[in-house]
Write an enzyme that holds these catalytic residues in place. Structure first.
Site, PDB file in Angstrom:
ATOM      1  N   CYS A 281      34.406  42.378  55.846  1.00 51.01           N
ATOM      2  CA  CYS A 281      34.886  42.808  57.163  1.00 51.01           C
ATOM      3  C   CYS A 281      36.151  42.058  57.585  1.00 51.01           C
ATOM      4  CB  CYS A 281      33.830  42.545  58.218  1.00 51.01           C
ATOM      5  SG  CYS A 281      32.252  43.291  57.878  1.00 51.01           S
TER       6      CYS A 281
ATOM      7  N   ARG B  46      40.535  43.501  51.668  1.00 57.83           N
ATOM      8  CA  ARG B  46      39.281  42.761  51.610  1.00 57.83           C
ATOM      9  C   ARG B  46      38.094  43.667  51.275  1.00 57.83           C
ATOM     10  NH1 ARG B  46      39.575  37.874  54.499  1.00 57.83           N
ATOM     11  NH2 ARG B  46      37.384  38.067  55.002  1.00 57.83           N
TER      12      ARG B  46
ATOM     13  N   TRP C 130      32.393  46.289  56.599  1.00 55.24           N
ATOM     14  CA  TRP C 130      31.678  46.405  55.317  1.00 55.24           C
ATOM     15  C   TRP C 130      30.211  46.434  55.715  1.00 55.24           C
ATOM     16  CZ3 TRP C 130      32.876  46.242  50.014  1.00 55.24           C
ATOM     17  CH2 TRP C 130      31.809  45.949  49.163  1.00 55.24           C
TER      18      TRP C 130
ATOM     19  N   ASN D  48      32.310  39.732  62.458  1.00 53.23           N
ATOM     20  CA  ASN D  48      32.087  39.547  61.007  1.00 53.23           C
ATOM     21  C   ASN D  48      30.886  38.624  60.834  1.00 53.23           C
ATOM     22  OD1 ASN D  48      34.427  40.931  60.588  1.00 53.23           O
ATOM     23  ND2 ASN D  48      35.595  39.200  59.787  1.00 53.23           N
ATOM     24  N   GLY D  49      30.133  38.824  59.772  1.00 58.16           N
ATOM     25  CA  GLY D  49      28.975  37.954  59.527  1.00 58.16           C
ATOM     26  C   GLY D  49      27.691  38.717  59.762  1.00 58.16           C
TER      27      GLY D  49
ATOM     28  N   GLU E 257      35.682  36.477  31.067  1.00 57.93           N
ATOM     29  CA  GLU E 257      36.593  36.919  32.110  1.00 57.93           C
ATOM     30  C   GLU E 257      37.207  38.285  31.754  1.00 57.93           C
ATOM     31  OE1 GLU E 257      37.306  36.489  35.036  1.00 57.93           O
ATOM     32  OE2 GLU E 257      39.345  37.227  35.304  1.00 57.93           O
TER      33      GLU E 257
ATOM     34  N   LYS F 156      36.875  41.624  33.997  1.00 55.74           N
ATOM     35  CA  LYS F 156      38.043  42.330  34.549  1.00 55.74           C
ATOM     36  C   LYS F 156      37.958  43.802  34.207  1.00 55.74           C
ATOM     37  CE  LYS F 156      39.430  40.267  36.674  1.00 55.74           C
ATOM     38  NZ  LYS F 156      39.502  39.001  37.382  1.00 55.74           N
TER      39      LYS F 156
ATOM     40  N   GLU G  51      35.077  45.597  36.247  1.00 50.68           N
ATOM     41  CA  GLU G  51      35.198  45.724  37.705  1.00 50.68           C
ATOM     42  C   GLU G  51      36.269  46.719  38.133  1.00 50.68           C
ATOM     43  OE1 GLU G  51      36.409  42.309  40.065  1.00 50.68           O
ATOM     44  OE2 GLU G  51      37.477  41.496  38.351  1.00 50.68           O
TER      45      GLU G  51
ATOM     46  N   HIS H 258      22.356  37.688  16.317  1.00 50.33           N
ATOM     47  CA  HIS H 258      20.995  37.471  16.845  1.00 50.33           C
ATOM     48  C   HIS H 258      20.548  38.627  17.731  1.00 50.33           C
ATOM     49  CE1 HIS H 258      20.948  33.532  15.082  1.00 50.33           C
ATOM     50  NE2 HIS H 258      22.118  33.272  15.636  1.00 50.33           N
TER      51      HIS H 258
ATOM     52  N   LYS I  63      37.131  41.704  48.513  1.00 53.02           N
ATOM     53  CA  LYS I  63      37.938  40.577  48.047  1.00 53.02           C
ATOM     54  C   LYS I  63      37.250  39.242  48.296  1.00 53.02           C
ATOM     55  CE  LYS I  63      41.524  38.524  46.313  1.00 53.02           C
ATOM     56  NZ  LYS I  63      41.451  38.402  44.857  1.00 53.02           N
TER      57      LYS I  63
HETATM   58  C1  F6R Z   1      36.825  39.077  39.970  1.00 49.82           C
HETATM   59  C2  F6R Z   1      36.779  38.519  41.290  1.00 49.82           C
HETATM   60  C3  F6R Z   1      35.503  37.935  41.787  1.00 49.82           C
HETATM   61  C4  F6R Z   1      35.806  36.625  42.487  1.00 49.82           C
HETATM   62  C5  F6R Z   1      34.542  36.059  43.139  1.00 49.82           C
HETATM   63  C6  F6R Z   1      34.792  34.711  43.785  1.00 49.82           C
HETATM   64  O1  F6R Z   1      38.087  39.550  39.659  1.00 49.82           O
HETATM   65  O2  F6R Z   1      37.755  38.521  41.963  1.00 49.82           O
HETATM   66  O3  F6R Z   1      34.579  37.762  40.765  1.00 49.82           O
HETATM   67  O4  F6R Z   1      36.324  35.738  41.534  1.00 49.82           O
HETATM   68  O5  F6R Z   1      34.065  36.953  44.097  1.00 49.82           O
HETATM   69  O6  F6R Z   1      35.761  34.810  44.772  1.00 49.82           O
HETATM   70  P1  F6R Z   1      36.479  33.516  45.326  1.00 49.82           P
HETATM   71  O7  F6R Z   1      37.313  32.965  44.218  1.00 49.82           O
HETATM   72  O8  F6R Z   1      37.313  33.997  46.481  1.00 49.82           O
HETATM   73  O9  F6R Z   1      35.405  32.564  45.733  1.00 49.82           O
END
Ligand code: F6R
Length: 626
Positions: free
Chosen positions: A2, A27, A85, A111-112, A500, A504, A507, A523, A621
């Site tokens: 949010c 976000r 959100w 928010n929250g 990673e 990527k 997602e 295995h 985000k």
């Molecule tokens: C993946 C991604 C998420 C963040 C995770 C932690 O591309 O962006 O997996 O890495 O939500 O977010 P932060 O770094 O803001 O704590």
């Protein structure tokens, strides 16, 4: 997740609010709305769609009203806005914020999560209040109105504080009141709120990205604080058990970002822009932090002297998602360079498993946003148990940075795309600095220290060289984008890179991708290898090249297509269907380079599949709720 904006001043509030909401779109959200006070009344507009839909709705309303009256109406100069959100209740227009009381006097954006919302809603209903939405936030609007009904002389701040005393949970909120049309009251407890100080105007937001267009002078509210904001002044107070105490004079912080940092420029989306910003982001992370004379790093923010650094017996990185994988890269660097035990754990696990907290361990809370609730809670758990914790965050003034008090600022610059790229790279670069520092107060020789210092200096140019291959990697990604599943295989230094890379791809492209340690294939997962299952294998230039080559052979022998990403120049092109090459670096630093083609691979696969790259489905985000 949010987002909140608020404005009080002399301009037309609507465009300021809409612009702020637009800046918060990254976000992640599912509905949006705003409220302004116009001629003493609340005017609310909401949508279950995007901010653009809200803009269109407002334009249609304005057109209809000027056609009806034929006159131009005075512009509202105070208002609040929100991107939601969904947590309590579906993402529809009724549940979108702002929420109001029955008489439409009070409007609230929040928010929250209010944890005792059910109890509060039941109480309101028992007293005859009709609740229009399914949200926890609506309860707040009715409760603030009830405070005024009980005490007509209460100020808006009084009514908000009295309400919040009955509330359990996390909030960042902004309230407007038609009877106090010159002020906004804001409060923070666990969800960020920042005030923007303008010239005879004030701004509020949950994130500075919504403010930098208007002002760079900001004040971050602390948990437990409320503020009353008018066009020309504001005051903040801390809510205590017995009442409130003035928070004293707050010195504004100057935001270290420009409005241009949030513009796309020549790029079609933020993820690609941020991938290409990595050479500069690394340069920023290294600026002033390499100590040539002693072949070490300078990290003043961690506030530990040589003796304290020597007393650290173990390092543990805590983060979520990509920040956790960056922590894994950090743990490998610390073990290799400083020869002290190190590991990484998802903060979401750590906070719930009643961890044994060792006073001689240095805990590093890793987070781009500095807001991720699981990481923040992990830090609080650590502090409660007397753990020694520093932050590694990208957003100045963020909750995790402030909770830790000391740490390493990532210097990646604003990251807007949901998928983390430059922040992850800068996490790994900063952990290399930390590992170098820890190593040099121990047994890492000055020659080895110099080797790492030079290796770090070379990184920006090496990343640029990889980025110059963007088009070639795009062709490869297009070839494999239609796969339903992919394996990402790595061993030791290549393992966090593989994790990673898989993250990527899944997602942003929604292609199912799984990471495996090379040695684990036989295995179990080898059973899945077939011509329909491409594997991307990471091969650093280290003593494990031969082992990794035999992994490739095992996959090929079972008919699996293979893409190799390697820094080992001697590896023949015939080893795999495709070989993506990166420059050779100091072995400990190679994961940083090997990860870059994987970002481009995921990006181009997602583009080929027509995905909304900057806003992948179901993701936000910064994950500020559970
Ligand atoms: C993946 C991604 C998420 C963040 C995770 C932690 O591309 O962006 O997996 O890495 O939500 O977010 P932060 O770094 O803001 O704590």
């Amino acid at each position: 997740m949010c987002g909140i904006v608020g404005y009080v001043g002399k301009r037309d509030a609507m465009p300021v609010l809409i612009e702020g909401l637009h800046r918060l779109e990254y976000r992640g959200y599912d509905s949006a709305g705003l409220a302004v006070i116009s001629r003493g009344r609340l005017q609310i507009t909401k949508t279950a769609g995007r901010v653009q839909d809200l803009r269109d709705k407002l334009a249609a309303k304005a057109g209809a009203s000027s056609a009806k009256t034929g006159a131009s109406v005075a512009k509202p100069t105070i208002g609040i806005g929100h991107t939601r959100w969904a947590t309590h209740g579906e993402p529809n227009e009724i549940n979108a914020h702002p929420h109001t009381d029955t008489a439409n006097r009070i409007a609230v954006v929040h928010n929250g999560i209010i944890e005792n919302a059910e109890f509060l809603r039941d109480q309101l209903q028992a007293s005859g209040v009709h609740l229009a939405s399914d949200t926890d936030t609506e309860a707040l609007a009715h409760m603030i109105a009830a405070e005024f009904a009980a005490d007509e002389s209460a100020t808006l701040e009084d009514a908000v504080i009295r309400t919040l005393r009955k509330v359990e949970g996390a909030y960042g909120l902004v309230v407007v009141d038609t009877k106090n049309p010159d002020q906004l009251v804001v409060a923070r407890n666990g969800s960020p709120i920042v005030l923007g100080l303008g010239n005879s105007e004030m701004f509020v937001a949950s994130d500075v990205s919504a403010l930098v267009r208007y002002t760079k002078q900001v004040i971050y509210l602390e948990d437990g604080e409320v503020a009353t904001i008018k066009a020309t002044d504001y005051h903040t107070a801390t809510v205590t058990a017995g009442g409130t105490e003035s928070s004293g004079i707050k010195v504004p912080t100057t935001v270290d970002a420009d409005a241009d940092d949030y513009e796309l420029g020549q790029f079609s989306d933020y993820m690609r822009k941020e991938i290409h910003e990595q050479p500069d982001a690394i340069r920023r992370a290294l600026r002033g932090r390499l100590e040539e004379r002693f072949a070490t790093a300078r990290l003043g923010g961690i506030n530990l002297d040589a003796r304290e650094l020597r007393n650290i017996r173990c390092v543990k990185f805590l983060g979520c998602g990509s920040a956790y994988y960056a922590g894994q890269m950090g743990a490998a660097l610390v073990e290799e360079l400083a020869r002290i035990p190190a590991d990484a754990e998802p903060a979401s696990e750590f906070r719930y498993r009643s961890p044994v907290v060792d006073p001689d361990t240095l805990y590093v809370a890793v987070s781009q946003s500095g807001e991720t609730i699981d990481t923040l809670m992990g830090v609080q758990e650590l502090k409660r148990k007397g753990g020694q914790v520093i932050g590694a965050v990208n957003v100045v003034g963020s909750a995790i940075g402030r909770e830790c008090g000391h740490g390493i600022f990532l210097h990646a610059g604003p990251e807007v795309a949901v998928a983390s790229t430059k922040a992850l790279t800068n996490m790994a670069v900063n952990f290399a600095l930390l590992a170098l520092l820890l190593g040099r107060v121990r047994d890492l020789s000055s020659a080895n220290g110099e080797r790492i210092v030079n290796g770090l200096r070379n990184l920006p140019a090496q990343v640029s060289a990889i980025l110059a291959e963007d088009e070639g990697i795009s062709t490869i990604a297009n070839r494999y984008a239609d796969a339903d599943h992919m394996f990402f295989i790595g061993r030791v230094r290549g393992w966090p890179v593989a994790r990673e890379g898989a993250q990527k791809l899944k997602e942003i492209s929604y292609v199912h991708a799984e990471a495996y340690q090379a040695g684990e294939l036989k295995h179990g997962p080898l059973a899945l290898i077939s011509p329909e299952m491409p594997s991307l294998v990471i091969i650093p230039s280290d003593e494990l090249v031969a082992k990794n080559m035999s992994t490739v052979e095992q996959i090929k022998a079972r008919g699996g297509p293979v893409i190799v990403v390697t820094s080992f120049a001697e590896l023949p092109d015939t080893i795999a269907d495709v070989v993506i090459r990166v420059p050779r670096a100091e072995p400990e630093l190679e994961p940083i380079l090997l990860n870059i083609p994987l970002q481009l691979f995921a990006y181009h696969a997602a583009a080929k599949l027509g995905r909304d790259i900057d806003k992948p489905r179901n993701l936000a985000k910064s994950v500020t709720v559970e």
